[in-house]
Design an enzyme around this catalytic site. Structure first.
Site, PDB file in Angstrom:
ATOM      1  N   SER A   1     -33.402 -34.936   2.663  1.00  0.00           N
ATOM      2  CA  SER A   1     -32.978 -35.160   4.048  1.00  0.00           C
ATOM      3  C   SER A   1     -34.086 -34.616   4.937  1.00  0.00           C
ATOM      4  CB  SER A   1     -31.640 -34.476   4.344  1.00  0.00           C
ATOM      5  OG  SER A   1     -31.685 -33.084   4.069  1.00  0.00           O
TER       6      SER A   1
ATOM      7  N   GLU B   1     -35.327 -33.316   9.032  1.00  0.00           N
ATOM      8  CA  GLU B   1     -34.948 -32.885  10.377  1.00  0.00           C
ATOM      9  C   GLU B   1     -35.988 -33.341  11.388  1.00  0.00           C
ATOM     10  OE1 GLU B   1     -33.362 -28.846  11.438  1.00  0.00           O
ATOM     11  OE2 GLU B   1     -35.228 -28.766  12.607  1.00  0.00           O
TER      12      GLU B   1
ATOM     13  N   ASP C   1     -29.527 -20.178  19.657  1.00  0.00           N
ATOM     14  CA  ASP C   1     -30.215 -18.943  20.042  1.00  0.00           C
ATOM     15  C   ASP C   1     -29.663 -18.411  21.360  1.00  0.00           C
ATOM     16  OD1 ASP C   1     -31.928 -19.071  17.833  1.00  0.00           O
ATOM     17  OD2 ASP C   1     -33.350 -20.363  18.905  1.00  0.00           O
TER      18      ASP C   1
ATOM     19  N   HIS D   1     -29.792 -13.706   8.569  1.00  0.00           N
ATOM     20  CA  HIS D   1     -29.992 -13.994   9.982  1.00  0.00           C
ATOM     21  C   HIS D   1     -30.504 -12.729  10.664  1.00  0.00           C
ATOM     22  CE1 HIS D   1     -29.114 -14.894  14.181  1.00  0.00           C
ATOM     23  NE2 HIS D   1     -28.986 -16.174  13.847  1.00  0.00           N
TER      24      HIS D   1
ATOM     25  N   PHE E   1     -43.528 -18.246  14.141  1.00  0.00           N
ATOM     26  CA  PHE E   1     -42.158 -18.735  14.062  1.00  0.00           C
ATOM     27  C   PHE E   1     -41.362 -17.929  13.043  1.00  0.00           C
ATOM     28  CE2 PHE E   1     -39.376 -22.716  13.196  1.00  0.00           C
ATOM     29  CZ  PHE E   1     -38.406 -22.231  14.056  1.00  0.00           C
TER      30      PHE E   1
ATOM     31  N   HIS F   1     -33.900 -30.229   2.142  1.00  0.00           N
ATOM     32  CA  HIS F   1     -33.923 -30.580   3.560  1.00  0.00           C
ATOM     33  C   HIS F   1     -35.306 -30.214   4.099  1.00  0.00           C
ATOM     34  CE1 HIS F   1     -32.147 -31.592   7.387  1.00  0.00           C
ATOM     35  NE2 HIS F   1     -32.462 -30.421   7.915  1.00  0.00           N
TER      36      HIS F   1
END
Length: 305
Positions: free
Chosen positions: A17, A19, A112, A155, A222, A272
């Site tokens: 898949s 994005e 975010d 996270h 990032f 992904h």
């Protein structure tokens, strides 16, 4: 690691898949759909389109999703949706707009903080407080595919991995059907995370997010923001190639392909890929791993369906 260690039958059982993100202007929109058309050759199981917090890219997201479904012939387009900076009524209205467009798959995210990554998150007044609540709102509207996020390295706002997995379980309990992970580069981290997820009784597919490295400096920045780490071995392989774009491209292709092959050998079957709306590196990785390209006639038939 030798790349071609997967037999053709094994490669045929792997699912991709992709994005994408909505274009900021008309020129970038041309690039987006050229990329979508190019990567459609690999027959993705679905594609996803990101969405700005508080509806900041709402118009372009809706337009792009509509074009992907009705013009590019990708009915399995999933629309990202966040609950940051919007009331429940506003988010509910956006959900209904996506459904009217033909969306049957959502990627439900908290989003975010409005102050940016690193700022303290506060739910919007009369808004959905988190992704679990957003999942429940989407599930209440019907039998949709609902993907959510997962974090092999935790996270950045979670106090620990256990709390992170507890939140994932809440999202699953509310109706999530798939988890797409933040990008990572250490497959051992992913394997340990997956073991903990399964140990918590979570059985939905957990799909690794693969980020081919177009720009090392950008990905380092990032990764720092989202709590992902880049192994020194990868930095060493790429850092000296800044002035040699051809060799840098080849090495970046190898790094991503090696990661996919290693995960496949560990039993992972779904991947992904974060495209950054650019086709060349993603295409090169898919070709090196050995993903088959669909004949042009098959793609044209899909677009006409």
């Amino acid at each position: 690691m030798p790349i071609h260690t997967l037999y053709p039958a094994e490669r045929g059982n792997l699912n991709l898949s992709f994005e994408y993100f909505p274009a900021k202007n008309d020129e970038m929109e041309v690039q987006l759909f050229q990329t979508v058309e190019t990567l459609a050759a690999f027959g993705p199981a679905f594609v996803t389109l990101t969405y700005g917090a508080g509806g900041s890219t709402k118009a372009r997201s809706l337009t792009a999703v509509r074009r992907m479904i009705h013009e590019a012939g990708i009915p399995q387009t999933a629309a990202h949706l966040t609950c940051v900076g919007a009331s429940r009524a506003e988010v509910d209205g956006i959900i209904e707009e996506f459904i009217a467009t033909g969306v049957r798959h959502f990627v439900a995210l908290r989003g975010d903080p409005q102050g940016g990554v690193g700022a303290c998150y506060e739910p919007f007044p009369d808004g959905y407080e988190n992704a679990a609540a957003l999942v429940a709102a989407i599930r209440a509207r019907g039998d949709f595919e609902i993907s959510v996020s997962a974090y092999p390295e935790k996270h950045p706002e979670s106090p620990d991995v256990s709390a992170d997995i507890d939140m994932l379980k809440r999202k699953v309990d509310n109706g999530a059907t798939r988890a797409l992970t933040q990008f990572f580069f250490d497959n051992d981290d992913f394997e340990r995370y997956l073991q903990r997820v399964r140990g918590a009784g979570i059985s939905i597919p957990v799909v690794p997010g693969i980020m081919p490295i177009n720009n090392l400096a950008s990905i380092i920045r990032f990764a720092g923001l989202c709590g992902a780490k880049i192994p020194d071995s990868i930095v060493t392989r790429l850092a000296h190639l800044d002035d040699n774009p051809e060799e840098r491209f080849k090495e970046a292709t190898l790094i991503a392909a090696e990661q996919i092959v290693d995960l496949a050998r560990r039993g992972i079957r779904d991947f992904h890929m974060y495209t950054m709306n650019r086709a060349p590196l993603v295409s090169a990785v898919c070709d090196l791993v050995g993903f088959e390209r669909l004949p042009s006639a098959s793609r044209a038939a899909g677009a006409a369906a």
